[in-house]
Motif scaffolding. Structure first.
Motif, PDB file in Angstrom:
ATOM      1  N   ASN A 121       7.821  24.374 -18.186  1.00  0.00           N
ATOM      2  CA  ASN A 121       8.442  23.368 -18.189  1.00  0.00           C
ATOM      3  C   ASN A 121       9.728  23.539 -17.339  1.00  0.00           C
ATOM      4  OD1 ASN A 121       6.760  21.675 -19.947  1.00  0.00           O
ATOM      5  ND2 ASN A 121       7.644  22.742 -21.609  1.00  0.00           N
ATOM      6  N   THR A 122       9.696  24.091 -16.156  1.00  0.00           N
ATOM      7  CA  THR A 122      10.832  24.628 -15.363  1.00  0.00           C
ATOM      8  C   THR A 122      11.912  23.600 -15.226  1.00  0.00           C
ATOM      9  OG1 THR A 122       9.104  25.884 -14.203  1.00  0.00           O
ATOM     10  CG2 THR A 122      11.455  25.648 -13.200  1.00  0.00           C
ATOM     11  N   ILE A 123      11.517  22.295 -14.935  1.00  0.00           N
ATOM     12  CA  ILE A 123      12.516  20.965 -14.745  1.00  0.00           C
ATOM     13  C   ILE A 123      13.216  21.067 -16.090  1.00  0.00           C
ATOM     14  CG2 ILE A 123      12.538  18.779 -14.112  1.00  0.00           C
ATOM     15  CD1 ILE A 123      10.250  19.182 -12.287  1.00  0.00           C
ATOM     16  N   HIS A 124      12.553  20.895 -17.042  1.00  0.00           N
ATOM     17  CA  HIS A 124      13.095  20.787 -18.355  1.00  0.00           C
ATOM     18  C   HIS A 124      14.057  21.822 -18.700  1.00  0.00           C
ATOM     19  CE1 HIS A 124      13.515  19.161 -22.568  1.00  0.00           C
ATOM     20  NE2 HIS A 124      13.176  20.510 -22.950  1.00  0.00           N
ATOM     21  N   MET A 125      13.853  23.085 -18.343  1.00  0.00           N
ATOM     22  CA  MET A 125      14.724  24.167 -18.422  1.00  0.00           C
ATOM     23  C   MET A 125      15.985  24.214 -17.919  1.00  0.00           C
ATOM     24  SD  MET A 125      13.237  26.008 -21.195  1.00  0.00           S
ATOM     25  CE  MET A 125      14.206  27.448 -21.105  1.00  0.00           C
ATOM     26  N   LEU A 126      15.662  23.524 -16.611  1.00  0.00           N
ATOM     27  CA  LEU A 126      16.912  23.335 -15.677  1.00  0.00           C
ATOM     28  C   LEU A 126      17.760  22.279 -16.135  1.00  0.00           C
ATOM     29  CD1 LEU A 126      15.130  24.091 -12.186  1.00  0.00           C
ATOM     30  CD2 LEU A 126      17.105  25.546 -13.177  1.00  0.00           C
ATOM     31  N   ALA A 127      17.017  21.287 -16.673  1.00  0.00           N
ATOM     32  CA  ALA A 127      17.937  20.072 -16.988  1.00  0.00           C
ATOM     33  C   ALA A 127      18.674  20.537 -18.404  1.00  0.00           C
ATOM     34  CB  ALA A 127      17.070  18.866 -17.334  1.00  0.00           C
ATOM     35  N   HIS A 128      18.427  21.392 -19.261  1.00  0.00           N
ATOM     36  CA  HIS A 128      18.989  21.673 -20.317  1.00  0.00           C
ATOM     37  C   HIS A 128      20.290  22.785 -19.854  1.00  0.00           C
ATOM     38  CE1 HIS A 128      17.579  21.389 -24.334  1.00  0.00           C
ATOM     39  NE2 HIS A 128      16.436  21.314 -23.636  1.00  0.00           N
ATOM     40  N   LEU A 129      20.483  23.240 -18.646  1.00  0.00           N
ATOM     41  CA  LEU A 129      21.643  24.020 -18.040  1.00  0.00           C
ATOM     42  C   LEU A 129      22.844  23.017 -17.767  1.00  0.00           C
ATOM     43  CD1 LEU A 129      20.110  26.497 -15.766  1.00  0.00           C
ATOM     44  CD2 LEU A 129      20.930  26.969 -18.039  1.00  0.00           C
ATOM     45  N   VAL A 130      22.778  21.749 -17.636  1.00  0.00           N
ATOM     46  CA  VAL A 130      23.482  20.736 -17.366  1.00  0.00           C
ATOM     47  C   VAL A 130      23.482  19.770 -18.383  1.00  0.00           C
ATOM     48  CG1 VAL A 130      24.476  19.194 -15.630  1.00  0.00           C
ATOM     49  CG2 VAL A 130      23.546  21.411 -14.912  1.00  0.00           C
ATOM     50  N   PRO A 131      24.461  19.695 -19.400  1.00  0.00           N
ATOM     51  CA  PRO A 131      24.375  18.287 -20.186  1.00  0.00           C
ATOM     52  C   PRO A 131      24.487  17.106 -19.571  1.00  0.00           C
ATOM     53  CG  PRO A 131      25.826  20.206 -21.232  1.00  0.00           C
ATOM     54  CD  PRO A 131      25.531  20.720 -19.687  1.00  0.00           C
ATOM     55  N   GLN A 132      23.917  16.054 -20.286  1.00  0.00           N
ATOM     56  CA  GLN A 132      24.191  14.557 -19.981  1.00  0.00           C
ATOM     57  C   GLN A 132      25.390  14.278 -19.744  1.00  0.00           C
ATOM     58  OE1 GLN A 132      21.546  12.130 -21.787  1.00  0.00           O
ATOM     59  NE2 GLN A 132      21.607  10.557 -20.288  1.00  0.00           N
ATOM     60  N   PRO A 135      30.476  15.784 -15.540  1.00  0.00           N
ATOM     61  CA  PRO A 135      31.269  15.491 -14.260  1.00  0.00           C
ATOM     62  C   PRO A 135      30.584  16.464 -13.130  1.00  0.00           C
ATOM     63  CG  PRO A 135      32.753  15.490 -15.844  1.00  0.00           C
ATOM     64  CD  PRO A 135      31.682  16.045 -16.647  1.00  0.00           C
ATOM     65  N   PRO A 136      30.540  15.939 -11.991  1.00  0.00           N
ATOM     66  CA  PRO A 136      29.804  17.036 -10.803  1.00  0.00           C
ATOM     67  C   PRO A 136      30.723  18.184 -10.583  1.00  0.00           C
ATOM     68  CG  PRO A 136      29.711  14.684 -10.291  1.00  0.00           C
ATOM     69  CD  PRO A 136      30.510  14.970 -11.642  1.00  0.00           C
ATOM     70  N   VAL A 137      32.064  17.882 -10.840  1.00  0.00           N
ATOM     71  CA  VAL A 137      32.901  19.362 -10.558  1.00  0.00           C
ATOM     72  C   VAL A 137      32.778  20.053 -11.584  1.00  0.00           C
ATOM     73  CG1 VAL A 137      35.485  19.960 -10.318  1.00  0.00           C
ATOM     74  CG2 VAL A 137      34.770  17.392  -9.694  1.00  0.00           C
ATOM     75  N   LEU A 138      32.320  20.014 -12.991  1.00  0.00           N
ATOM     76  CA  LEU A 138      32.215  21.015 -13.869  1.00  0.00           C
ATOM     77  C   LEU A 138      30.761  21.292 -13.841  1.00  0.00           C
ATOM     78  CD1 LEU A 138      34.199  19.204 -16.839  1.00  0.00           C
ATOM     79  CD2 LEU A 138      35.042  21.007 -15.365  1.00  0.00           C
ATOM     80  N   MET A 139      29.891  21.087 -13.252  1.00  0.00           N
ATOM     81  CA  MET A 139      28.543  21.385 -13.485  1.00  0.00           C
ATOM     82  C   MET A 139      28.328  22.950 -13.208  1.00  0.00           C
ATOM     83  SD  MET A 139      26.280  18.382 -11.806  1.00  0.00           S
ATOM     84  CE  MET A 139      26.109  16.686 -12.536  1.00  0.00           C
ATOM     85  N   PRO A 140      29.152  23.505 -11.974  1.00  0.00           N
ATOM     86  CA  PRO A 140      28.841  24.965 -11.893  1.00  0.00           C
ATOM     87  C   PRO A 140      29.207  25.872 -13.120  1.00  0.00           C
ATOM     88  CG  PRO A 140      29.723  24.107  -9.986  1.00  0.00           C
ATOM     89  CD  PRO A 140      29.725  23.096 -11.025  1.00  0.00           C
TER      90      PRO A 140
END
Length: 224
Positions: A121-132, A135-140
């Motif tokens: 579940n690679t896409i699911h694990m990547l989605a967990h790294l950025v909460p829903q 803001p785009p500025v805080l994503m990194p």
């Protein structure tokens, strides 16, 4: 006379060998009663507890196809609970107060969850790294924070169990060592305090084994 307060957790014996670790397997002595033709009350109570745990873990895992997926977490709860209770008996080595044992339980579970999640579940694990809603500025920054919080999970599991078990045992040891120098009245109060602390430690033994297993279940549910 103890030269070091933490010598109560020293695994070495008089033969300079770490034979005290054999106490991890002392829980096997209680297994034969499980195979009696007529179950005892302890056996019936334990089956009730495992049934409640199974239903609770099954809800958290959200897996209907994989039957028996909760058995590993029930076994983990049973192992930690038996070792926590055995460490309260005199002259029995406190195994769960050592990071060696706790990391041995937490690290393989976490690694297996991560390997399974990132492969299947690679896409699911990547989605967990950025909460829903981030803001785009805080994503990194959120990716860094979530990565660090994910990596330290086995350490927090092990340290939580170790710290809670060490704290109670040290308090019991400190109070017990002051007994010989006390008067009879104070000694009676000390015995009452020790009994109350022992009851508290029994509750801590149950709670910490439950917390360890329930958090492991939650971590595994995130990779599905």
């Amino acid at each position: 006379m103890m030269t070091n307060l933490f010598s109560t957790f020293d695994p070495a014996t008089s033969l300079n060998t770490s034979m005290n670790w054999i106490s991890v397997s002392l829980g096997i002595m209680f297994l034969p009663s499980m195979f009696w033709l007529i179950p005892s009350r302890i056996n019936l109570a334990w089956m009730k507890i495992t049934s409640i745990l199974h239903n609770e873990f099954k809800i958290l895992l959200k897996i209907k196809k994989m039957k028996g997926s909760t058995l590993i977490f029930i076994s983990l709860f049973s192992l930690i609970l038996s070792n926590n209770f055995l460490s309260l008996f005199p002259y029995v080595f406190s195994t769960t107060s050592h990071l060696v044992l706790n990391l041995t339980l937490a690290l393989p579970l976490w690694v297996s969850f991560m390997v399974y999640g990132w492969i299947n579940n690679t896409i699911h694990m990547l989605a967990h790294l950025v909460p829903q809603g981030t803001p785009p500025v805080l994503m990194p920054f959120m990716v860094c924070i979530e990565t660090v919080s994910n990596i330290i999970r086995p350490g927090t599991l092990a340290i939580r169990l170790t710290a809670n078990m060490i704290a109670g045992h040290l308090l019991l040891t400190l109070l017990g060592n002051t007994g010989p120098s006390m008067s009879l009245t104070m000694l009676n109060l000390l015995i009452i305090a020790q009994v109350l602390l022992l009851i508290l430690e029994c509750a801590v033994a149950v709670i910490q084994s439950y917390v360890f297993s329930i958090l492991s279940t939650l971590y595994s549910s995130e990779v599905n």
